[in-house]
Motif scaffolding. Sequence first.
Motif, PDB file in Angstrom:
ATOM      1  N   GLU A  83       0.834  -1.192   0.000  1.00 24.67           N
ATOM      2  CA  GLU A  83       0.000   0.000   0.000  1.00 24.67           C
ATOM      3  C   GLU A  83       0.875   1.250   0.000  1.00 24.67           C
ATOM      4  OE1 GLU A  83      -4.087   0.647   1.761  1.00 24.67           O
ATOM      5  OE2 GLU A  83      -2.799   1.389   3.365  1.00 24.67           O
ATOM      6  N   GLY A  84       0.509   2.205  -0.848  1.00 24.96           N
ATOM      7  CA  GLY A  84       1.300   3.425  -0.954  1.00 24.96           C
ATOM      8  C   GLY A  84       2.382   3.344  -2.001  1.00 24.96           C
ATOM      9  N   ASP A  85       2.619   2.147  -2.586  1.00 21.01           N
ATOM     10  CA  ASP A  85       3.521   2.049  -3.732  1.00 21.01           C
ATOM     11  C   ASP A  85       2.892   2.771  -4.919  1.00 21.01           C
ATOM     12  OD1 ASP A  85       5.341   0.521  -2.371  1.00 21.01           O
ATOM     13  OD2 ASP A  85       4.946  -1.342  -3.430  1.00 21.01           O
ATOM     14  N   TYR A  86       3.738   3.111  -5.878  1.00 20.65           N
ATOM     15  CA  TYR A  86       3.269   3.618  -7.175  1.00 20.65           C
ATOM     16  C   TYR A  86       3.802   2.676  -8.245  1.00 20.65           C
ATOM     17  CZ  TYR A  86       1.733   7.942  -5.012  1.00 20.65           C
ATOM     18  OH  TYR A  86       1.067   8.861  -4.243  1.00 20.65           O
ATOM     19  N   ILE A  87       3.009   2.422  -9.274  1.00 13.97           N
ATOM     20  CA  ILE A  87       3.473   1.517 -10.322  1.00 13.97           C
ATOM     21  C   ILE A  87       3.367   2.178 -11.691  1.00 13.97           C
ATOM     22  CG2 ILE A  87       2.996  -0.620  -9.061  1.00 13.97           C
ATOM     23  CD1 ILE A  87       0.398  -0.917 -10.626  1.00 13.97           C
ATOM     24  N   ASP A  88       4.360   1.881 -12.526  1.00 12.46           N
ATOM     25  CA  ASP A  88       4.320   2.203 -13.946  1.00 12.46           C
ATOM     26  C   ASP A  88       4.109   0.882 -14.682  1.00 12.46           C
ATOM     27  OD1 ASP A  88       5.055   4.718 -13.132  1.00 12.46           O
ATOM     28  OD2 ASP A  88       7.091   4.633 -13.941  1.00 12.46           O
ATOM     29  N   ILE A  89       3.215   0.857 -15.651  1.00 13.61           N
ATOM     30  CA  ILE A  89       2.957  -0.349 -16.441  1.00 13.61           C
ATOM     31  C   ILE A  89       3.203  -0.015 -17.900  1.00 13.61           C
ATOM     32  CG2 ILE A  89       1.293  -2.149 -17.029  1.00 13.61           C
ATOM     33  CD1 ILE A  89      -0.263  -1.405 -14.485  1.00 13.61           C
ATOM     34  N   GLY A  90       4.142  -0.723 -18.506  1.00 11.84           N
ATOM     35  CA  GLY A  90       4.513  -0.446 -19.880  1.00 11.84           C
ATOM     36  C   GLY A  90       3.711  -1.255 -20.886  1.00 11.84           C
ATOM     37  N   LYS A  91       4.016  -1.029 -22.164  1.00 15.89           N
ATOM     38  CA  LYS A  91       3.379  -1.789 -23.244  1.00 15.89           C
ATOM     39  C   LYS A  91       3.789  -3.259 -23.165  1.00 15.89           C
ATOM     40  CE  LYS A  91       1.204   1.341 -25.910  1.00 15.89           C
ATOM     41  NZ  LYS A  91      -0.211   1.200 -26.344  1.00 15.89           N
ATOM     42  N   PRO A  92       2.900  -4.180 -23.588  1.00 15.73           N
ATOM     43  CA  PRO A  92       3.218  -5.608 -23.522  1.00 15.73           C
ATOM     44  C   PRO A  92       4.471  -5.981 -24.314  1.00 15.73           C
ATOM     45  CG  PRO A  92       0.874  -5.295 -23.884  1.00 15.73           C
ATOM     46  CD  PRO A  92       1.517  -3.941 -24.026  1.00 15.73           C
ATOM     47  N   LEU A  93       5.156  -6.990 -23.804  1.00 11.86           N
ATOM     48  CA  LEU A  93       6.355  -7.544 -24.443  1.00 11.86           C
ATOM     49  C   LEU A  93       6.082  -8.996 -24.814  1.00 11.86           C
ATOM     50  CD1 LEU A  93       8.961  -6.288 -21.788  1.00 11.86           C
ATOM     51  CD2 LEU A  93       8.373  -5.145 -23.942  1.00 11.86           C
ATOM     52  N   ALA A  94       7.031  -9.589 -25.532  1.00  6.03           N
ATOM     53  CA  ALA A  94       6.982 -11.020 -25.857  1.00  6.03           C
ATOM     54  C   ALA A  94       5.635 -11.409 -26.447  1.00  6.03           C
ATOM     55  CB  ALA A  94       7.292 -11.865 -24.618  1.00  6.03           C
ATOM     56  N   SER A  95       5.281 -10.694 -27.532  1.00  3.28           N
ATOM     57  CA  SER A  95       4.021 -10.961 -28.243  1.00  3.28           C
ATOM     58  C   SER A  95       2.798 -10.806 -27.347  1.00  3.28           C
ATOM     59  CB  SER A  95       4.051 -12.372 -28.857  1.00  3.28           C
ATOM     60  OG  SER A  95       5.141 -12.495 -29.746  1.00  3.28           O
ATOM     61  N   GLY A  96       2.910  -9.869 -26.434  1.00  2.00           N
ATOM     62  CA  GLY A  96       1.765  -9.560 -25.590  1.00  2.00           C
ATOM     63  C   GLY A  96       1.576 -10.457 -24.397  1.00  2.00           C
ATOM     64  N   THR A  97       2.564 -11.322 -24.108  1.00  3.55           N
ATOM     65  CA  THR A  97       2.365 -12.278 -23.016  1.00  3.55           C
ATOM     66  C   THR A  97       2.721 -11.718 -21.645  1.00  3.55           C
ATOM     67  OG1 THR A  97       4.590 -13.170 -23.391  1.00  3.55           O
ATOM     68  CG2 THR A  97       2.747 -14.262 -24.512  1.00  3.55           C
ATOM     69  N   VAL A  98       3.597 -10.702 -21.563  1.00  2.00           N
ATOM     70  CA  VAL A  98       3.972 -10.105 -20.280  1.00  2.00           C
ATOM     71  C   VAL A  98       4.045  -8.588 -20.457  1.00  2.00           C
ATOM     72  CG1 VAL A  98       5.294 -12.115 -19.536  1.00  2.00           C
ATOM     73  CG2 VAL A  98       6.466 -10.266 -20.725  1.00  2.00           C
ATOM     74  N   VAL A  99       4.028  -7.866 -19.352  1.00  2.00           N
ATOM     75  CA  VAL A  99       4.249  -6.416 -19.399  1.00  2.00           C
ATOM     76  C   VAL A  99       5.325  -6.039 -18.385  1.00  2.00           C
ATOM     77  CG1 VAL A  99       1.898  -5.834 -20.144  1.00  2.00           C
ATOM     78  CG2 VAL A  99       2.417  -5.938 -17.715  1.00  2.00           C
ATOM     79  N   PRO A 100       6.132  -5.028 -18.713  1.00  2.00           N
ATOM     80  CA  PRO A 100       7.108  -4.544 -17.732  1.00  2.00           C
ATOM     81  C   PRO A 100       6.412  -3.667 -16.696  1.00  2.00           C
ATOM     82  CG  PRO A 100       7.261  -3.245 -19.739  1.00  2.00           C
ATOM     83  CD  PRO A 100       6.233  -4.322 -20.003  1.00  2.00           C
ATOM     84  N   VAL A 101       6.792  -3.819 -15.452  1.00  2.00           N
ATOM     85  CA  VAL A 101       6.197  -3.054 -14.358  1.00  2.00           C
ATOM     86  C   VAL A 101       7.319  -2.462 -13.510  1.00  2.00           C
ATOM     87  CG1 VAL A 101       4.702  -3.126 -12.329  1.00  2.00           C
ATOM     88  CG2 VAL A 101       4.186  -4.574 -14.301  1.00  2.00           C
ATOM     89  N   VAL A 102       7.241  -1.162 -13.261  1.00  2.00           N
ATOM     90  CA  VAL A 102       8.168  -0.517 -12.336  1.00  2.00           C
ATOM     91  C   VAL A 102       7.394  -0.248 -11.046  1.00  2.00           C
ATOM     92  CG1 VAL A 102       9.638   1.477 -11.884  1.00  2.00           C
ATOM     93  CG2 VAL A 102       9.475   0.553 -14.200  1.00  2.00           C
ATOM     94  N   ILE A 103       7.866  -0.832  -9.957  1.00  2.00           N
ATOM     95  CA  ILE A 103       7.231  -0.641  -8.650  1.00  2.00           C
ATOM     96  C   ILE A 103       8.066   0.356  -7.873  1.00  2.00           C
ATOM     97  CG2 ILE A 103       6.499  -1.758  -6.511  1.00  2.00           C
ATOM     98  CD1 ILE A 103       6.393  -4.401  -8.138  1.00  2.00           C
TER      99      ILE A 103
END
Length: 488
Positions: A457-477
Amino acid sequence: MATKSPQILQSVGIDIGTSTMQLVFSRLTLKNIAPGSLVPKFAITDKEVYYKSEIHTTPIDTHSRLDIDKIFELIQSEFDGAAISPKDIDTGAVIITGETARNENARSISARVAEFSGNFVVATAGGKLEAIIAGKGSGAADLSRREFSIVANVDIGGGTSNIGVFKNGKAIDSCCFNVGGRMLQVDQVSSRITAVSEPMLLVLSDLNLELRKGDSVSLDDLRRICQRMSKVVLECLGVIEPSTLATKLLVTAPLRLNYKIDSFMISGGVADHVYSPRPTMTLQEATQYNDLGPLLGNELANLSQAKKIPLVKPLETIRATVIGAGAQTVDVSGSTILVDEQLLPFKNIPVAIPFVDLIPKDETTIARQVAQSISSFYESNALEKIAIGLLGEQHFSFKEIQVLARGLLQGLEPLIRKTLPVIVVLESDIGKVLGQTMRSINNQLNIVCLDQLVVAEGDYIDIGKPLASGTVVPVVIKSLVFETKQVE
């Protein structure tokens, strides 16, 4: 094997408030704390504050908007004073608080900060979110976690005060009201009033005082004003029966108060005077900062003592919302996810954790706790994007996933009604089936449902465009870094 050598990060925290702004520069020690050959787990093991800026008056232009050019001139001057370049900063946080967060051009600061340094958490924190940030910065959240208790932190600024209530480390309630040290400004030399805020007019009316800009003011009148504002603080905390004035000064809904507060903390610019009150104070001492801050702190201390309120001194007072940094970790979601790709990327999305323990098994409880977690961050008329974090690696049957989906949708209904995206981040490996189940209930849903991620709780997240043919996304916590030493 992951290296055990610690990494030193340069960080800066910037707080831009209603009346003042300030910066804190720190060195963070980032170390892999996982034993042996286990998967690396990095944590901040030390924080050294090596430069604290002066407390500056927040620059406002002639149209009552943030003067962004002057703000960044001050920021640059403090970087020069700390002898550090923006390119040397590894991580940081900019928190825009109080009335400033409601300023029409507050969000344009985010773009300037992105140019200044791309590694920042940027939060335009309305009263509710500011209450949570201040309560973590003061140590109230950590104290409630360590003592398994309920702790209320009152952060008193220049124009607004925020109350954050924490139970076992989790924010459970918050509110914001118009009480602050600069609601009435007085020239120390002439003892004449130089500014009167709109909320102060309500206080003056309640006291049957007629004071205007340019009037001379007595110490007795200022004391009456500060005593009345101190009483409003205790009314909003539920210590005293709320008055009509307290109701008028509330910016958000009041605290629910369906719990018993064990301990109280005061942070913000007034707090130093609460914890070090003076038996007597002259008019010049009371207005030493050309406002009511010292006298308000003194009177709040006197009233708290009279009401036998158990005050605990916080780790930070005036700098409770100046964050040491936003420590960042880059992760990749699991591959069993459901993502509406056109919604991405997202940046600086706050995370709410509705369930401290296991996820409930009935949809009514799920809905109620999800709605409550959102209401601790945002007032209903000021909803923004928010991510719901679901912790634990529970095993779910399909029936239980259906219950969870229905409960989440009910709790998130205010966001869905505003066509805000549903963002769910899970530790369990059920992101895709949960997202599909929610979509089957509401096929118009804008949804991002990610799994195999651990947030707080209180974290902030960035979520990027999907990678690996849309199977995963990069997340910065990004986790805001606070002191964790013992509260006296």
